[in-house]
Design a protein around this motif. Sequence first.
Motif, PDB file in Angstrom:
ATOM      1  N   ARG A  91       2.439  -4.024   0.260  1.00 12.77           N
ATOM      2  CA  ARG A  91       3.365  -2.888   0.288  1.00 12.77           C
ATOM      3  C   ARG A  91       4.327  -2.949  -0.898  1.00 12.77           C
ATOM      4  NH1 ARG A  91       3.835   0.574   4.607  1.00 12.77           N
ATOM      5  NH2 ARG A  91       2.508   0.105   6.411  1.00 12.77           N
ATOM      6  N   GLY A  92       4.728  -4.152  -1.290  1.00 16.42           N
ATOM      7  CA  GLY A  92       5.599  -4.279  -2.449  1.00 16.42           C
ATOM      8  C   GLY A  92       4.905  -3.833  -3.725  1.00 16.42           C
ATOM      9  N   VAL A  93       3.630  -4.224  -3.885  1.00 14.77           N
ATOM     10  CA  VAL A  93       2.863  -3.802  -5.058  1.00 14.77           C
ATOM     11  C   VAL A  93       2.609  -2.298  -5.008  1.00 14.77           C
ATOM     12  CG1 VAL A  93       0.706  -4.098  -6.340  1.00 14.77           C
ATOM     13  CG2 VAL A  93       1.778  -6.069  -5.233  1.00 14.77           C
ATOM     14  N   PHE A  94       2.344  -1.789  -3.817  1.00 17.38           N
ATOM     15  CA  PHE A  94       2.129  -0.348  -3.644  1.00 17.38           C
ATOM     16  C   PHE A  94       3.359   0.433  -4.097  1.00 17.38           C
ATOM     17  CE2 PHE A  94       2.456   3.541  -1.099  1.00 17.38           C
ATOM     18  CZ  PHE A  94       1.203   4.111  -1.282  1.00 17.38           C
ATOM     19  N   THR A  95       4.533  -0.036  -3.713  1.00 15.21           N
ATOM     20  CA  THR A  95       5.774   0.627  -4.116  1.00 15.21           C
ATOM     21  C   THR A  95       5.944   0.578  -5.632  1.00 15.21           C
ATOM     22  OG1 THR A  95       6.848   0.088  -2.008  1.00 15.21           O
ATOM     23  CG2 THR A  95       8.282   0.598  -3.884  1.00 15.21           C
ATOM     24  N   PHE A  96       5.633  -0.556  -6.234  1.00 10.68           N
ATOM     25  CA  PHE A  96       5.704  -0.679  -7.691  1.00 10.68           C
ATOM     26  C   PHE A  96       4.772   0.332  -8.366  1.00 10.68           C
ATOM     27  CE2 PHE A  96       3.544  -2.485 -11.429  1.00 10.68           C
ATOM     28  CZ  PHE A  96       4.608  -2.524 -12.321  1.00 10.68           C
ATOM     29  N   ASN A  97       3.533   0.407  -7.884  1.00 14.53           N
ATOM     30  CA  ASN A  97       2.575   1.348  -8.455  1.00 14.53           C
ATOM     31  C   ASN A  97       3.051   2.789  -8.323  1.00 14.53           C
ATOM     32  OD1 ASN A  97       0.900  -0.782  -9.092  1.00 14.53           O
ATOM     33  ND2 ASN A  97      -0.493  -0.478  -7.372  1.00 14.53           N
ATOM     34  N   GLU A  98       3.662   3.090  -7.184  1.00 18.93           N
ATOM     35  CA  GLU A  98       4.178   4.440  -6.971  1.00 18.93           C
ATOM     36  C   GLU A  98       5.278   4.771  -7.974  1.00 18.93           C
ATOM     37  OE1 GLU A  98       3.542   7.057  -4.107  1.00 18.93           O
ATOM     38  OE2 GLU A  98       1.857   6.112  -5.118  1.00 18.93           O
ATOM     39  N   GLN A  99       6.131   3.819  -8.259  1.00 19.91           N
ATOM     40  CA  GLN A  99       7.202   4.050  -9.218  1.00 19.91           C
ATOM     41  C   GLN A  99       6.650   4.255 -10.625  1.00 19.91           C
ATOM     42  OE1 GLN A  99      10.542   4.448  -8.261  1.00 19.91           O
ATOM     43  NE2 GLN A  99       9.424   4.477  -6.328  1.00 19.91           N
ATOM     44  N   VAL A 100       5.633   3.486 -10.983  1.00 20.26           N
ATOM     45  CA  VAL A 100       4.992   3.665 -12.290  1.00 20.26           C
ATOM     46  C   VAL A 100       4.396   5.061 -12.392  1.00 20.26           C
ATOM     47  CG1 VAL A 100       3.079   2.911 -13.772  1.00 20.26           C
ATOM     48  CG2 VAL A 100       4.526   1.211 -12.625  1.00 20.26           C
ATOM     49  N   ASP A 101       3.796   5.508 -11.301  1.00 17.52           N
ATOM     50  CA  ASP A 101       3.188   6.835 -11.313  1.00 17.52           C
ATOM     51  C   ASP A 101       4.250   7.931 -11.368  1.00 17.52           C
ATOM     52  OD1 ASP A 101       0.620   8.481 -10.881  1.00 17.52           O
ATOM     53  OD2 ASP A 101       1.971   9.270  -9.352  1.00 17.52           O
ATOM     54  N   ILE A 102       5.307   7.765 -10.592  1.00 21.08           N
ATOM     55  CA  ILE A 102       6.350   8.797 -10.529  1.00 21.08           C
ATOM     56  C   ILE A 102       7.055   8.968 -11.867  1.00 21.08           C
ATOM     57  CG2 ILE A 102       8.613   9.327  -9.525  1.00 21.08           C
ATOM     58  CD1 ILE A 102       7.580   8.086  -6.904  1.00 21.08           C
ATOM     59  N   TYR A 103       7.332   7.856 -12.531  1.00 21.31           N
ATOM     60  CA  TYR A 103       8.151   7.918 -13.743  1.00 21.31           C
ATOM     61  C   TYR A 103       7.359   7.861 -15.053  1.00 21.31           C
ATOM     62  CZ  TYR A 103      12.085   7.289 -10.604  1.00 21.31           C
ATOM     63  OH  TYR A 103      13.012   7.460  -9.603  1.00 21.31           O
ATOM     64  N   ALA A 104       6.074   7.528 -14.988  1.00 17.68           N
ATOM     65  CA  ALA A 104       5.318   7.411 -16.242  1.00 17.68           C
ATOM     66  C   ALA A 104       3.993   8.171 -16.192  1.00 17.68           C
ATOM     67  CB  ALA A 104       5.068   5.938 -16.575  1.00 17.68           C
ATOM     68  N   VAL A 105       3.047   7.680 -15.399  1.00 17.45           N
ATOM     69  CA  VAL A 105       1.703   8.242 -15.430  1.00 17.45           C
ATOM     70  C   VAL A 105       1.667   9.693 -14.944  1.00 17.45           C
ATOM     71  CG1 VAL A 105      -0.675   7.954 -14.652  1.00 17.45           C
ATOM     72  CG2 VAL A 105       0.731   5.945 -15.105  1.00 17.45           C
ATOM     73  N   GLY A 106       2.372   9.980 -13.851  1.00 24.27           N
ATOM     74  CA  GLY A 106       2.394  11.341 -13.320  1.00 24.27           C
ATOM     75  C   GLY A 106       2.917  12.357 -14.322  1.00 24.27           C
TER      76      GLY A 106
END
Length: 252
Positions: free
Chosen positions: A43-58
């Motif tokens: 879940r911690g890694v999932f949250t990290f990935n979500e933040q990368v997507d929200i602020y960069a990849v997305g």
Amino acid sequence: MMEIRFNRFIKLGVMLLVASLLIGCASTNGPEQVNDPLESVNRGVFTFNEQVDIYAVGPLSRGWVAITTDGMRTGVTNFYRNLAAPGHALNAALQGKWGQAGEVSGRFVVNSTIGLLGLFDPAASMGLNTDREDFGQTLGVWGVEQGPYLVLPLLGSSSTRDVARYPVDWYTDALVWLALDSATLGAFTALYVINTRARFEQQVQMQRDAPDPYAFSRSAYLQRRQSLVYDGNPPLDEDPYSDFFDELEGDN
């Protein structure tokens, strides 16, 4: 019905970067009894990935959509799928699917020539096989159990079995051998990530709207991988999101 579910979960599979990790050894009880002993870490890694997507990849993917057409993005998708075809053909052969391996190889030849390095897909009109097999599926067909569910940094959902596919699929992708240097490979990889993410905007938002996005993502991944190993006809399993997915039938 299982074919519809198979196509649906194909849409949900979003791969964000290329990397390689070591495989671990473990057993599993199947997707109906979720094997997730590392849930707190995942879940911690999932949250990290979500933040990368929200602020960069997305944002990058939405910018890409703004400056390109559907046809351009389809051409880019075709290009990368074509480069991955040798690996798909190899894995089909390793699974004993000789006819499929031959058809995928034929697709690669046709699209690499007539299709202008894969930007176009004339092989589709010839009815050549479009199935894609990776090394994780091959291990599943060989009887290797899925193992505990994992969430990898940037790459997302995986398992101790499926994590083995990254190095194998990496070295069987023609892009790795065609890129002149690491900078070129990095640029092509970045374009792949952004273009792929752009294709799944709706699915990403659907996941985030789920009551528990992590459980949604886990369930989707495990069912999808199970379906792939069984060529779209896995054993019927109980799943907390199965009714919800049935409502998405119109998306196909």
